[in-house]
Design a protein around this motif. Structure first.
Motif, PDB file in Angstrom:
ATOM      1  N   LEU A   1      34.847  88.118  45.568  1.00  0.00           N
ATOM      2  CA  LEU A   1      34.166  87.590  44.383  1.00  0.00           C
ATOM      3  C   LEU A   1      33.543  88.732  43.579  1.00  0.00           C
ATOM      4  O   LEU A   1      33.663  88.772  42.352  1.00  0.00           O
ATOM      5  CB  LEU A   1      33.101  86.569  44.790  1.00  0.00           C
ATOM      6  CG  LEU A   1      32.269  85.990  43.654  1.00  0.00           C
ATOM      7  CD1 LEU A   1      33.153  85.266  42.640  1.00  0.00           C
ATOM      8  CD2 LEU A   1      31.208  85.048  44.216  1.00  0.00           C
ATOM      9  N   ALA A   2      32.905  89.686  44.264  1.00  0.00           N
ATOM     10  CA  ALA A   2      32.282  90.816  43.578  1.00  0.00           C
ATOM     11  C   ALA A   2      33.331  91.650  42.829  1.00  0.00           C
ATOM     12  O   ALA A   2      33.078  92.098  41.703  1.00  0.00           O
ATOM     13  CB  ALA A   2      31.530  91.686  44.577  1.00  0.00           C
ATOM     14  N   ILE A   3      34.492  91.839  43.442  1.00  0.00           N
ATOM     15  CA  ILE A   3      35.569  92.586  42.792  1.00  0.00           C
ATOM     16  C   ILE A   3      36.043  91.857  41.544  1.00  0.00           C
ATOM     17  O   ILE A   3      36.206  92.461  40.471  1.00  0.00           O
ATOM     18  CB  ILE A   3      36.733  92.843  43.773  1.00  0.00           C
ATOM     19  CG1 ILE A   3      36.308  93.858  44.843  1.00  0.00           C
ATOM     20  CG2 ILE A   3      37.980  93.331  43.028  1.00  0.00           C
ATOM     21  CD1 ILE A   3      37.277  93.990  45.998  1.00  0.00           C
ATOM     22  N   LYS A   4      36.254  90.542  41.639  1.00  0.00           N
ATOM     23  CA  LYS A   4      36.707  89.760  40.483  1.00  0.00           C
ATOM     24  C   LYS A   4      35.702  89.833  39.338  1.00  0.00           C
ATOM     25  O   LYS A   4      36.079  89.982  38.174  1.00  0.00           O
ATOM     26  CB  LYS A   4      36.948  88.310  40.886  1.00  0.00           C
ATOM     27  CG  LYS A   4      38.199  88.119  41.701  1.00  0.00           C
ATOM     28  CD  LYS A   4      38.385  86.668  42.105  1.00  0.00           C
ATOM     29  CE  LYS A   4      39.586  86.530  43.014  1.00  0.00           C
ATOM     30  NZ  LYS A   4      39.763  85.155  43.488  1.00  0.00           N
ATOM     31  N   ILE A   5      34.421  89.733  39.667  1.00  0.00           N
ATOM     32  CA  ILE A   5      33.377  89.820  38.643  1.00  0.00           C
ATOM     33  C   ILE A   5      33.376  91.213  38.022  1.00  0.00           C
ATOM     34  O   ILE A   5      33.304  91.364  36.799  1.00  0.00           O
ATOM     35  CB  ILE A   5      31.999  89.457  39.236  1.00  0.00           C
ATOM     36  CG1 ILE A   5      31.950  87.960  39.577  1.00  0.00           C
ATOM     37  CG2 ILE A   5      30.872  89.841  38.281  1.00  0.00           C
ATOM     38  CD1 ILE A   5      30.747  87.541  40.400  1.00  0.00           C
ATOM     39  N   ALA A   6      33.457  92.237  38.848  1.00  0.00           N
ATOM     40  CA  ALA A   6      33.443  93.617  38.351  1.00  0.00           C
ATOM     41  C   ALA A   6      34.637  93.889  37.434  1.00  0.00           C
ATOM     42  O   ALA A   6      34.506  94.602  36.431  1.00  0.00           O
ATOM     43  CB  ALA A   6      33.438  94.595  39.519  1.00  0.00           C
ATOM     44  N   MET A   7      35.775  93.312  37.762  1.00  0.00           N
ATOM     45  CA  MET A   7      36.983  93.525  36.950  1.00  0.00           C
ATOM     46  C   MET A   7      36.868  92.890  35.567  1.00  0.00           C
ATOM     47  O   MET A   7      37.600  93.256  34.651  1.00  0.00           O
ATOM     48  CB  MET A   7      38.223  93.001  37.674  1.00  0.00           C
ATOM     49  CG  MET A   7      38.612  93.848  38.869  1.00  0.00           C
ATOM     50  SD  MET A   7      40.111  93.271  39.683  1.00  0.00           S
ATOM     51  CE  MET A   7      41.360  93.893  38.522  1.00  0.00           C
ATOM     52  N   LYS A   8      35.948  91.959  35.391  1.00  0.00           N
ATOM     53  CA  LYS A   8      35.765  91.292  34.098  1.00  0.00           C
ATOM     54  C   LYS A   8      34.763  92.019  33.200  1.00  0.00           C
ATOM     55  O   LYS A   8      34.516  91.584  32.082  1.00  0.00           O
ATOM     56  CB  LYS A   8      35.311  89.849  34.321  1.00  0.00           C
ATOM     57  CG  LYS A   8      36.392  88.982  34.919  1.00  0.00           C
ATOM     58  CD  LYS A   8      35.917  87.568  35.109  1.00  0.00           C
ATOM     59  CE  LYS A   8      37.007  86.731  35.768  1.00  0.00           C
ATOM     60  NZ  LYS A   8      36.566  85.362  36.014  1.00  0.00           N
ATOM     61  N   ASN A   9      34.204  93.131  33.681  1.00  0.00           N
ATOM     62  CA  ASN A   9      33.255  93.891  32.883  1.00  0.00           C
ATOM     63  C   ASN A   9      33.944  94.319  31.594  1.00  0.00           C
ATOM     64  O   ASN A   9      34.987  94.966  31.629  1.00  0.00           O
ATOM     65  CB  ASN A   9      32.776  95.106  33.678  1.00  0.00           C
ATOM     66  CG  ASN A   9      31.689  95.876  32.965  1.00  0.00           C
ATOM     67  OD1 ASN A   9      31.738  96.100  31.769  1.00  0.00           O
ATOM     68  ND2 ASN A   9      30.692  96.299  33.725  1.00  0.00           N
ATOM     69  N   PRO A  10      33.369  93.983  30.436  1.00  0.00           N
ATOM     70  CA  PRO A  10      34.041  94.289  29.165  1.00  0.00           C
ATOM     71  C   PRO A  10      33.916  95.749  28.714  1.00  0.00           C
ATOM     72  O   PRO A  10      34.602  96.145  27.770  1.00  0.00           O
ATOM     73  CB  PRO A  10      33.328  93.364  28.178  1.00  0.00           C
ATOM     74  CG  PRO A  10      31.963  93.181  28.756  1.00  0.00           C
ATOM     75  CD  PRO A  10      32.161  93.190  30.252  1.00  0.00           C
TER      76      PRO A  10
END
Length: 71
Positions: A24-33
């Motif tokens: 989950l943390a990786i998925k959130i981090a990958m969405k950083n604009p």
């Protein structure tokens, strides 16, 4: 004992729960604009697929070894 197992034991949860939280943390981090952050993610995951914790660790270690002399 592997790191994930140690984290799980120390927090009274299962290894699967730790892996799920990391995913989950990786998925959130990958969405950083931020464009600089996105450039890093393109190096870490060129196909845009969220890597597993193990894949991400291996990729980061590889980049470190490419960029620094390890004696």
């Amino acid at each position: 004992m592997a790191v994930i197992e140690k984290v799980a034991k120390n927090n009274g949860i299962t290894s699967e729960e730790v892996e799920s939280e990391i995913a989950l943390a990786i998925k959130i981090a990958m969405k950083n604009p931020d464009s600089d952050v996105q450039l890093i993610w393109k190096k870490l995951s060129p196909d845009g697929r969220p890597p597993t914790a193990e894949e991400l660790t291996e990729k980061i270690v590889g980049l470190i070894l490419q960029n620094y002399s390890v004696v």
